[in-house]
Design a protein around this motif. Structure first.
Motif, PDB file in Angstrom:
ATOM      1  N   PHE A  77      -0.949  -4.746  -7.776  1.00 58.75           N
ATOM      2  CA  PHE A  77      -1.642  -3.942  -6.764  1.00 58.75           C
ATOM      3  C   PHE A  77      -2.486  -2.917  -7.515  1.00 58.75           C
ATOM      4  CE2 PHE A  77      -2.170  -0.596  -3.661  1.00 58.75           C
ATOM      5  CZ  PHE A  77      -2.395  -1.311  -2.488  1.00 58.75           C
ATOM      6  N   ILE A  79      -6.301  -0.357  -7.484  1.00 63.21           N
ATOM      7  CA  ILE A  79      -7.614   0.137  -7.064  1.00 63.21           C
ATOM      8  C   ILE A  79      -8.299   0.641  -8.344  1.00 63.21           C
ATOM      9  CG2 ILE A  79      -8.857   1.869  -5.706  1.00 63.21           C
ATOM     10  CD1 ILE A  79      -7.449  -0.175  -3.905  1.00 63.21           C
ATOM     11  N   ARG A  85      -8.247   7.637  -4.500  1.00 60.97           N
ATOM     12  CA  ARG A  85      -8.035   8.807  -3.638  1.00 60.97           C
ATOM     13  C   ARG A  85      -9.057   8.869  -2.508  1.00 60.97           C
ATOM     14  NH1 ARG A  85      -3.885  11.732  -6.271  1.00 60.97           N
ATOM     15  NH2 ARG A  85      -3.498  12.683  -4.232  1.00 60.97           N
ATOM     16  N   GLY A  87      -8.274   6.581   0.164  1.00 59.90           N
ATOM     17  CA  GLY A  87      -7.539   5.860   1.199  1.00 59.90           C
ATOM     18  C   GLY A  87      -7.574   4.341   1.065  1.00 59.90           C
ATOM     19  N   LEU A  90      -3.983   2.775   0.627  1.00 63.85           N
ATOM     20  CA  LEU A  90      -3.274   2.660   1.914  1.00 63.85           C
ATOM     21  C   LEU A  90      -3.856   1.529   2.754  1.00 63.85           C
ATOM     22  CD1 LEU A  90      -2.753   6.377   3.051  1.00 63.85           C
ATOM     23  CD2 LEU A  90      -0.978   4.703   2.467  1.00 63.85           C
ATOM     24  N   ARG A 124       4.388   7.066   0.839  1.00 63.21           N
ATOM     25  CA  ARG A 124       3.536   7.509   1.957  1.00 63.21           C
ATOM     26  C   ARG A 124       3.360   6.379   2.974  1.00 63.21           C
ATOM     27  NH1 ARG A 124      -1.717  10.743   1.968  1.00 63.21           N
ATOM     28  NH2 ARG A 124      -2.419  10.373   4.105  1.00 63.21           N
TER      29      ARG A 124
END
Ligand SMILES: CC(C)(COP(=O)(O)OP(=O)(O)OC[C@H]1O[C@@H](n2cnc3c(N)ncnc32)[C@H](O)[C@@H]1OP(=O)(O)O)[C@@H](O)C(=O)NCCC(=O)NCCS
Length: 154
Positions: A77, A79, A85, A87, A90, A124
């Motif tokens: 996983f 990014i 940061r 989003g 998520l 989160r």
């Protein structure tokens, strides 16, 4: 799951940037290709706007997962650093959960080294720790690091 070569190129470009080489967590192209021919592994790419990337356009992140027995495990996983940061992590977890659910999973699993800031993202989203493997990983100086297993009920 078959993947176009272009998708693997774009996934590997994120892989090269996203993982700290000190921990040796990035996979080789061969490992990714081998996982994808097995059939129960899945991936998705995410663009900077949170949608599916256009053909040939650069991607901001990806996941690679493996389905089995009503559970789906997150294997990779990431990014890319310039897109963090905002989003997207998520949003990609949400896409992971939805696609795993569509494959029949009712629980998501992942394992990470203790101390990886990704833990904040996973908590989160709603992942909870369910177990540990002491001294499972090696850190940059050869020190032993625990693995923590997290689960999320869909
Ligand atoms: C972990 C990772 C995927 C997060 O991606 P991201 O797109 O930056 O995550 P998001 O923007 O969706 O973050 C959502 C929330 O998660 C938490 N979070 C995410 N990254 C965090 C960090 N480095 N430190 C603390 N909290 C963090 C925050 O609460 C954040 O909300 P905020 O930005 O409003 O404070 C990214 O940093 C990455 O690819 N890291 C390297 C690869 C890796 O370790 N992958 C996981 C392997 S187990």
């Amino acid at each position: 799951m078959n993947a176009p070569i272009d998708d693997i190129d774009r996934l590997m470009a994120v892989m090269a940037e996203a993982f700290d080489p000190a921990y040796g967590e990035a996979w080789t192209r061969r490992q990714v290709e081998d996982a994808l021919v097995i059939g129960n592994c899945h991936y998705e790419l995410i663009a900077g706007d949170g949608g599916a990337p256009q053909d040939g356009a650069p991607v901001a992140g990806f996941f690679l997962s493996r389905y089995g027995f009503e559970e789906e495990e997150l294997l990779l996983f990431a990014i890319a650093p310039t897109w963090r940061r905002r989003g997207l992590g998520l949003a990609l977890l949400d896409r992971f959960a939805r696609s795993a659910r569509a494959r029949g999973a009712d629980r998501l699993l992942l394992e990470m080294r203790r101390g990886n800031p990704a833990e904040f993202l996973y908590r989160r989203f709603g992942f909870l720790p369910i177990g540990e493997r002491p001294n499972y990983y090696r850190g940059p100086d050869g020190q032993a690091l625990d693995a923590i297993t997290f689960a999320y009920s869909i």
